[in-house]
Scaffold this active site. Structure first.
Site, PDB file in Angstrom:
ATOM      1  N   ARG A 131     -27.740 -19.570  41.569  1.00 42.23           N
ATOM      2  CA  ARG A 131     -27.879 -17.921  41.712  1.00 42.23           C
ATOM      3  C   ARG A 131     -29.323 -17.805  42.731  1.00 42.23           C
ATOM      4  NH1 ARG A 131     -23.834 -18.113  39.278  1.00 42.23           N
ATOM      5  NH2 ARG A 131     -23.015 -16.526  37.963  1.00 42.23           N
ATOM      6  N   SER A 160     -24.741 -10.774  33.758  1.00 43.36           N
ATOM      7  CA  SER A 160     -25.698 -11.873  33.110  1.00 43.36           C
ATOM      8  C   SER A 160     -27.180 -11.226  33.481  1.00 43.36           C
ATOM      9  CB  SER A 160     -25.570 -13.139  33.703  1.00 43.36           C
ATOM     10  OG  SER A 160     -24.263 -13.545  33.562  1.00 43.36           O
ATOM     11  N   GLU A 204     -31.839 -13.363  35.955  1.00 43.44           N
ATOM     12  CA  GLU A 204     -31.079 -13.143  36.951  1.00 43.44           C
ATOM     13  C   GLU A 204     -31.031 -11.778  38.037  1.00 43.44           C
ATOM     14  OE1 GLU A 204     -27.102 -13.793  38.908  1.00 43.44           O
ATOM     15  OE2 GLU A 204     -27.213 -12.582  37.200  1.00 43.44           O
TER      16      GLU A 204
HETATM   17  N1  EPU Z   1     -22.052 -18.233  24.569  1.00 44.69           N
HETATM   18  C1  EPU Z   1     -22.104 -17.865  23.480  1.00 44.69           C
HETATM   19  N2  EPU Z   1     -22.577 -16.507  23.099  1.00 44.69           N
HETATM   20  C2  EPU Z   1     -22.586 -15.527  24.048  1.00 44.69           C
HETATM   21  C3  EPU Z   1     -22.044 -15.972  25.294  1.00 44.69           C
HETATM   22  C4  EPU Z   1     -21.769 -17.128  25.437  1.00 44.69           C
HETATM   23  O1  EPU Z   1     -22.447 -18.888  22.597  1.00 44.69           O
HETATM   24  O2  EPU Z   1     -22.669 -14.483  23.552  1.00 44.69           O
HETATM   25  C5  EPU Z   1     -21.976 -19.658  25.003  1.00 44.69           C
HETATM   26  C6  EPU Z   1     -20.435 -20.112  24.551  1.00 44.69           C
HETATM   27  O3  EPU Z   1     -20.555 -21.382  24.194  1.00 44.69           O
HETATM   28  C7  EPU Z   1     -19.754 -20.231  26.041  1.00 44.69           C
HETATM   29  C8  EPU Z   1     -20.832 -20.501  27.019  1.00 44.69           C
HETATM   30  O4  EPU Z   1     -21.931 -19.726  26.446  1.00 44.69           O
HETATM   31  O5  EPU Z   1     -18.699 -21.221  26.164  1.00 44.69           O
HETATM   32  C9  EPU Z   1     -20.832 -19.922  28.517  1.00 44.69           C
HETATM   33  O6  EPU Z   1     -20.355 -18.356  28.214  1.00 44.69           O
HETATM   34  P1  EPU Z   1     -19.606 -17.672  29.630  1.00 44.69           P
HETATM   35  O7  EPU Z   1     -18.377 -18.639  29.851  1.00 44.69           O
HETATM   36  O8  EPU Z   1     -19.659 -16.403  29.157  1.00 44.69           O
HETATM   37  O9  EPU Z   1     -20.663 -18.120  30.603  1.00 44.69           O
HETATM   38  P2  EPU Z   1     -22.003 -17.775  30.962  1.00 44.69           P
HETATM   39  O10 EPU Z   1     -22.767 -19.195  31.032  1.00 44.69           O
HETATM   40  O11 EPU Z   1     -22.715 -16.774  29.994  1.00 44.69           O
HETATM   41  C10 EPU Z   1     -21.947 -17.656  33.442  1.00 44.69           C
HETATM   42  C11 EPU Z   1     -22.369 -16.916  34.602  1.00 44.69           C
HETATM   43  C12 EPU Z   1     -21.469 -15.567  34.677  1.00 44.69           C
HETATM   44  C13 EPU Z   1     -19.912 -15.984  34.964  1.00 44.69           C
HETATM   45  C14 EPU Z   1     -19.614 -16.984  33.802  1.00 44.69           C
HETATM   46  C15 EPU Z   1     -18.445 -17.552  34.028  1.00 44.69           C
HETATM   47  C16 EPU Z   1     -24.840 -17.040  34.906  1.00 44.69           C
HETATM   48  C17 EPU Z   1     -26.019 -16.568  34.523  1.00 44.69           C
HETATM   49  N3  EPU Z   1     -23.678 -16.280  34.392  1.00 44.69           N
HETATM   50  O12 EPU Z   1     -22.029 -17.124  32.202  1.00 44.69           O
HETATM   51  O13 EPU Z   1     -21.911 -14.886  35.743  1.00 44.69           O
HETATM   52  O14 EPU Z   1     -19.158 -15.017  34.915  1.00 44.69           O
HETATM   53  O15 EPU Z   1     -20.499 -18.182  33.647  1.00 44.69           O
HETATM   54  O16 EPU Z   1     -18.152 -18.527  34.933  1.00 44.69           O
HETATM   55  O17 EPU Z   1     -24.711 -18.142  35.218  1.00 44.69           O
HETATM   56  C18 EPU Z   1     -23.097 -13.012  36.451  1.00 44.69           C
HETATM   57  O18 EPU Z   1     -23.811 -13.634  37.176  1.00 44.69           O
HETATM   58  O19 EPU Z   1     -23.600 -11.993  36.397  1.00 44.69           O
HETATM   59  C19 EPU Z   1     -22.263 -13.428  35.732  1.00 44.69           C
HETATM   60  C20 EPU Z   1     -21.323 -12.761  34.876  1.00 44.69           C
END
Ligand code: EPU
Length: 356
Positions: free
Chosen positions: A178, A252, A348
């Site tokens: 990012r 995010s 972010e």
């Molecule tokens: N999780 C929780 N609780 C929550 C949310 C997430 O426990 O409320 C844990 C779960 O274990 C889940 C893991 O976090 O498996 C990852 O969650 P998720 O797949 O939703 O992805 P993220 O790491 O929260 C990142 C990106 C997103 C992107 C997703 C999918 C960043 C800051 N965010 O989110 O990007 O869509 O992966 O690849 O890296 C954005 O940048 O605005 C964005 C939405």
């Protein structure tokens, strides 16, 4: 006397400029902040006309795509420049790949849709990411195991210091998680006008991300097309992420923190179930959403601000929140995570204070 044709042409290249202009429909948090000056550029011709804008104080300039990654804390006492000119063209092509050139104001998802329809691989996992093509390199957008940098070739940008143009090759953009040079030393200095991406004509979809693989399996196919992957990504995002048209948000709010392995081991001894991804550089990435949920913030609401009920990493505006209220809420989360886990979350979204 000015001829009719010349008049039409002049009219065409006139850009949209306003003083004291509300940015409510130009930021996905839906914040009703006022920009001192607002300029919207709708075509390449208008962009070339920028030279005639040398009188603007570009020191206090904010470049806006579709405002999907911004949090305005207050009215903006400066110039807001929005790029709206669109277009997608094939710049080069052979049996293996295409180089697609897309103009800055094009909606990112139109490009993802275009690629999927043609079965060009490389950005299908980035489907439905809100924002414009011009904003995509700034934060090196990423999702479900794909990042823009994997397909990025180059971009053209205008230096707002002297109005010269420059082509940035991939290596010059210093892409990271990012992050890019346009978020660091060249922040607000360059106006990206187009982006070129190299997409595969013989794509092998990247379906390693858990929920994508699970959903694809339900299709019961031997081979998945790029459209299949896009459909699944769109489905997952629609199920899980709030639609900013219905409830203001900027995706995010924080980055997923990366911590040294030794710190992670201590954390893991206390929380056996903690999800993590190991990086090459001995750092461990932890989902900020997990930390926030574990601290009891998931679905919490304070006035018109809250965290989303199915994704704790997303802060939402239920309608009437101000930017400052959203930020104060985010700071409380940050403080709590620091106390509970000794981890400092980094925003972010771009938090925008007004220049003085
Ligand atoms: N999780 C929780 N609780 C929550 C949310 C997430 O426990 O409320 C844990 C779960 O274990 C889940 C893991 O976090 O498996 C990852 O969650 P998720 O797949 O939703 O992805 P993220 O790491 O929260 C990142 C990106 C997103 C992107 C997703 C999918 C960043 C800051 N965010 O989110 O990007 O869509 O992966 O690849 O890296 C954005 O940048 O605005 C964005 C939405």
């Amino acid at each position: 006397m000015i001829s009719f044709l010349k008049f039409v042409k002049l009219k065409k290249i006139k850009m949209f400029t306003r003083k004291k202009y509300s940015l409510k429909s130009h930021n996905t948090f839906g914040l009703d902040v006022i920009a001192d000056q607002f300029i919207e550029i709708n075509s390449n011709e208008q962009l070339n006309d920028l030279n005639s804008f040398k009188n603007f104080n570009f020191e206090n300039l904010l470049i806006l795509g579709s405002g999907s990654n911004l949090l305005f804390l207050e009215d903006y006492k400066g110039v807001v420049l929005k790029l709206s000119f669109k277009g997608i063209v094939i710049d080069e092509e052979n049996n293996d790949f295409v180089i697609v050139k897309a103009y800055a104001g094009e909606e990112w998802d139109n490009l993802a849709h275009f690629a999927a329809k043609k079965n060009y691989g490389g950005i299908e996992n980035l489907s439905m990411i809100p924002g414009t093509v011009g904003a995509a390199p700034i934060q090196n957008i990423g999702a479900y195991g794909q990042e823009l940098k994997d397909v990025f070739v180059s971009c053209k940008a205008i230096d707002l210091k002297n109005f010269s143009t420059r082509i940035f090759q991939k290596e010059e953009c210093q892409f990271g998680y990012r992050n890019s040079i346009f978020k660091k030393e060249f922040k607000n200095r360059y106006l990206i006008t187009w982006v070129k991406l190299k997409l595969s004509k013989n794509p092998v979809p990247n379906v390693r991300y858990g929920s994508i693989e699970e959903e694809l399996r339900l299709l019961n196919k031997k081979k998945y097309s790029i459209s299949d992957v896009r459909d699944v990504v769109c489905y997952i995002r629609t199920e899980k992420l709030p639609d900013y048209q219905l409830i203001g948000n900027a995706g995010s709010f924080f980055k997923n923190p990366e911590i040294p392995e030794s710190d992670f081991e201590i954390l893991q001894s206390e929380y056996k179930e903690i999800p993590f991804y190991k990086n090459e550089n001995n750092l461990v990435k932890i989902p900020a959403g997990w930390l926030i949920e574990k601290s009891g913030w998931k679905g919490r609401r304070d006035g018109d601000v809250g965290t989303h009920s199915s994704q704790a990493l997303i802060i939402v505006n239920y309608g009437g929140a101000t930017g400052q209220e959203i930020y104060d809420f985010a700071l409380k989360i940050k403080e709590d995570i620091k106390t509970k886990f000794n981890i400092i979350l980094e925003e972010e979204v771009n938090v925008i204070s007004s220049p003085n």
